[in-house]
Design a protein around this motif. Structure first.
Motif, mmCIF file in Angstrom:
data_model
loop_
_atom_site.group_PDB
_atom_site.id
_atom_site.type_symbol
_atom_site.label_atom_id
_atom_site.label_comp_id
_atom_site.label_asym_id
_atom_site.label_seq_id
_atom_site.Cartn_x
_atom_site.Cartn_y
_atom_site.Cartn_z
ATOM 1 N N THR A 168 -0.208 -2.464 10.178
ATOM 2 C CA THR A 168 -1.527 -2.497 9.539
ATOM 3 C C THR A 168 -2.463 -3.436 10.303
ATOM 4 O O THR A 168 -3.673 -3.242 10.293
ATOM 5 C CB THR A 168 -1.415 -2.953 8.071
ATOM 6 N N PRO A 190 -2.398 7.935 7.207
ATOM 7 C CA PRO A 190 -1.999 7.716 5.807
ATOM 8 C C PRO A 190 -1.439 6.321 5.534
ATOM 9 O O PRO A 190 -1.240 5.953 4.379
ATOM 10 C CB PRO A 190 -0.941 8.801 5.570
ATOM 11 N N ASN A 191 -1.195 5.551 6.603
ATOM 12 C CA ASN A 191 -0.703 4.186 6.430
ATOM 13 C C ASN A 191 -1.813 3.144 6.454
ATOM 14 O O ASN A 191 -1.546 1.953 6.313
ATOM 15 C CB ASN A 191 0.329 3.853 7.516
ATOM 16 N N PRO A 193 -4.370 0.713 5.144
ATOM 17 C CA PRO A 193 -4.473 0.079 3.828
ATOM 18 C C PRO A 193 -5.830 0.292 3.164
ATOM 19 O O PRO A 193 -6.831 0.554 3.829
ATOM 20 C CB PRO A 193 -4.226 -1.404 4.128
ATOM 21 N N ALA A 194 -5.842 0.140 1.853
ATOM 22 C CA ALA A 194 -7.041 0.413 1.066
ATOM 23 C C ALA A 194 -8.229 -0.444 1.457
ATOM 24 O O ALA A 194 -9.367 0.032 1.468
ATOM 25 C CB ALA A 194 -6.723 0.224 -0.421
ATOM 26 N N ASN A 215 -8.327 10.613 2.803
ATOM 27 C CA ASN A 215 -7.110 9.816 2.933
ATOM 28 C C ASN A 215 -6.472 9.576 1.560
ATOM 29 O O ASN A 215 -7.147 9.154 0.618
ATOM 30 C CB ASN A 215 -7.428 8.473 3.597
ATOM 31 N N ASN A 217 -4.801 7.266 0.425
ATOM 32 C CA ASN A 217 -4.841 5.878 -0.024
ATOM 33 C C ASN A 217 -6.210 5.446 -0.542
ATOM 34 O O ASN A 217 -6.367 4.318 -1.020
ATOM 35 C CB ASN A 217 -4.440 4.930 1.117
ATOM 36 N N THR A 218 -7.205 6.317 -0.425
ATOM 37 C CA THR A 218 -8.552 5.970 -0.870
ATOM 38 C C THR A 218 -8.600 5.849 -2.389
ATOM 39 O O THR A 218 -8.022 6.664 -3.111
ATOM 40 C CB THR A 218 -9.560 7.028 -0.375
ATOM 41 N N SER A 219 -9.298 4.831 -2.861
ATOM 42 C CA SER A 219 -9.347 4.535 -4.298
ATOM 43 C C SER A 219 -10.093 5.616 -5.084
ATOM 44 O O SER A 219 -10.927 6.338 -4.534
ATOM 45 C CB SER A 219 -10.030 3.186 -4.528
ATOM 46 N N GLU A 243 -4.857 13.741 -3.224
ATOM 47 C CA GLU A 243 -4.773 12.948 -4.450
ATOM 48 C C GLU A 243 -5.967 13.168 -5.380
ATOM 49 O O GLU A 243 -6.052 12.535 -6.435
ATOM 50 C CB GLU A 243 -4.654 11.459 -4.105
#
Length: 363
Positions: A168, A190-191, A193-194, A215, A217-219, A243
């Motif tokens: 990261t 995809p790794n 971080p947010a 992505n 991981n997106t909030s 997601e």
């Protein structure tokens, strides 16, 4: 930075070409091969058909001993696939790392099974193609990655940013790269971080924001924000995101932009009601988009196959949820196109035996 849809698609293609990964380990295609299948693979490795030997050389089912024999094949493509196959014995990869053929050495550089010593030797060549191969190698060590980060070639740095094996810390550093294609690769990984995605959400590049929006991981907060954006590519990214909620997809299914609506019906999270409605009311373009959705139930897949329309069959041939019986039905269609056959060949749902038959038909 403002882009036309064409320029965004062009950059998407570039990023896809930079993203290097092994073939899908689809259970149906690769797990627990029977002794009969292994026997068939070994037999086919002696085929006079170059395309069949090329397929054997790329398969994760192929025994190491067979790969060792194919390493000396007369076909360059076969040797290249052996050099790319993570099941190839290390001593064979060591020999191929010193091949006079740049394509072979580049394939070895990408291979996660290549010994560290050979990767270091390949790094010393300082060849652009090999450097991109090393940058894409998920097992490349920290020393190699740190050296590659110094490269002035944005494609090398983009390959690092696409690499799912890097830290990261590296992704965070590359998220501030001056080149759009590098930042977009970070946004796609995809790794990532947010907190890095949160920063990239305000990037001036539409392509970078599209990848942030897509992505996983997106909030939820950012997805909501992008879904309400007046910029088409922001909403497109949300429609692509695996997601994204059913409620959000339902809203985007009524988007003013046809490309956004078309992507929504491809999303695995789309509700059954939305998919059923698309089947009933959609034109052939919508049905072709619907046909690739991996969440379609078997009944709807069968109905789409029954339509026997070329664009729809070509699309459904990509669907990774196809059963053997459904694949046989597609192949039984007398008007099946060359493109549909190629799509089935590339589909991880297609069994090994059917792949060989397709190769024989296509070549």
């Amino acid at each position: 930075m403002k882009h036309t849809l064409y320029s965004i698609l062009t950059l998407l293609f570039l990023l896809t070409s930079l993203s290097v990964s092994a073939k899908s380990d689809d259970k149906k295609r690769y797990s627990k091969p029977s002794p009969e299948t292994i026997e068939q693979i070994v037999k086919l490795s002696d085929s006079s058909n170059d395309a069949i030997r090329t397929e054997i050389a790329s398969s994760s089912l192929t025994p190491s001993k067979t790969l060792s024999s194919l390493a000396n094949d007369s076909s360059k493509k076969v040797r290249e696939n052996v050099a790319s196959n993570p099941n190839t014995p290390k001593n064979i990869l060591v020999g191929m790392a010193s091949s006079s053929d740049l394509t072979i050495r580049t394939a070895v550089a990408r291979n996660s099974a290549t010994p560290k010593k050979q990767l270091n030797l390949l790094l010393e060549e300082n060849n652009p193609n090999i450097l991109k191969g090393l940058a894409a190698n998920e097992k490349a060590n920290k020393t190699i990655i740190n050296e590659l980060l110094k490269s002035e070639d944005s494609e090398v740095r983009a390959s690092i940013a696409n690499n799912r094996g890097v830290s990261t810390k590296v992704l965070t550093r590359l998220s501030e790269d001056r080149h759009e294609v590098v930042r977009a690769a970070v946004a796609k990984n995809p790794n990532t971080p947010a907190d890095v995605l949160n920063a990239l959400a305000f990037d001036k590049s539409e392509l970078v924001r599209l990848y942030v929006a897509s992505n996983p991981n997106t909030s939820f907060y950012l997805l909501t924000k992008f879904s309400l954006s007046y910029i088409q590519s922001d909403r497109l990214g949300v429609a692509l995101n695996p997601e994204t909620s059913q409620i959000m997809l339902d809203k985007l299914s009524e988007d003013q932009d046809a490309s956004v609506r078309g992507v929504v019906v491809k999303n695995k999270n789309a509700s059954k009601a939305l998919l059923d409605k698309a089947y009933v009311t959609g034109d052939d373009d919508v049905l072709a988009a619907l046909a690739v959705n991996p969440s379609l139930d078997s009944t709807l897949l069968d109905k789409l196959i029954d339509k026997s329309k070329t664009p729809i069959l070509e699309a459904i041939a990509k669907n990774v949820s196809l059963t053997d019986k459904q694949i046989d039905r597609i192949l039984a269609n007398k008007s099946i196109s060359h493109v549909a056959r190629l799509n089935l060949l590339d589909n991880p749902a297609t069994s090994f035996a059917t792949r060989i038959k397709l190769i024989e038909t296509l070549h």
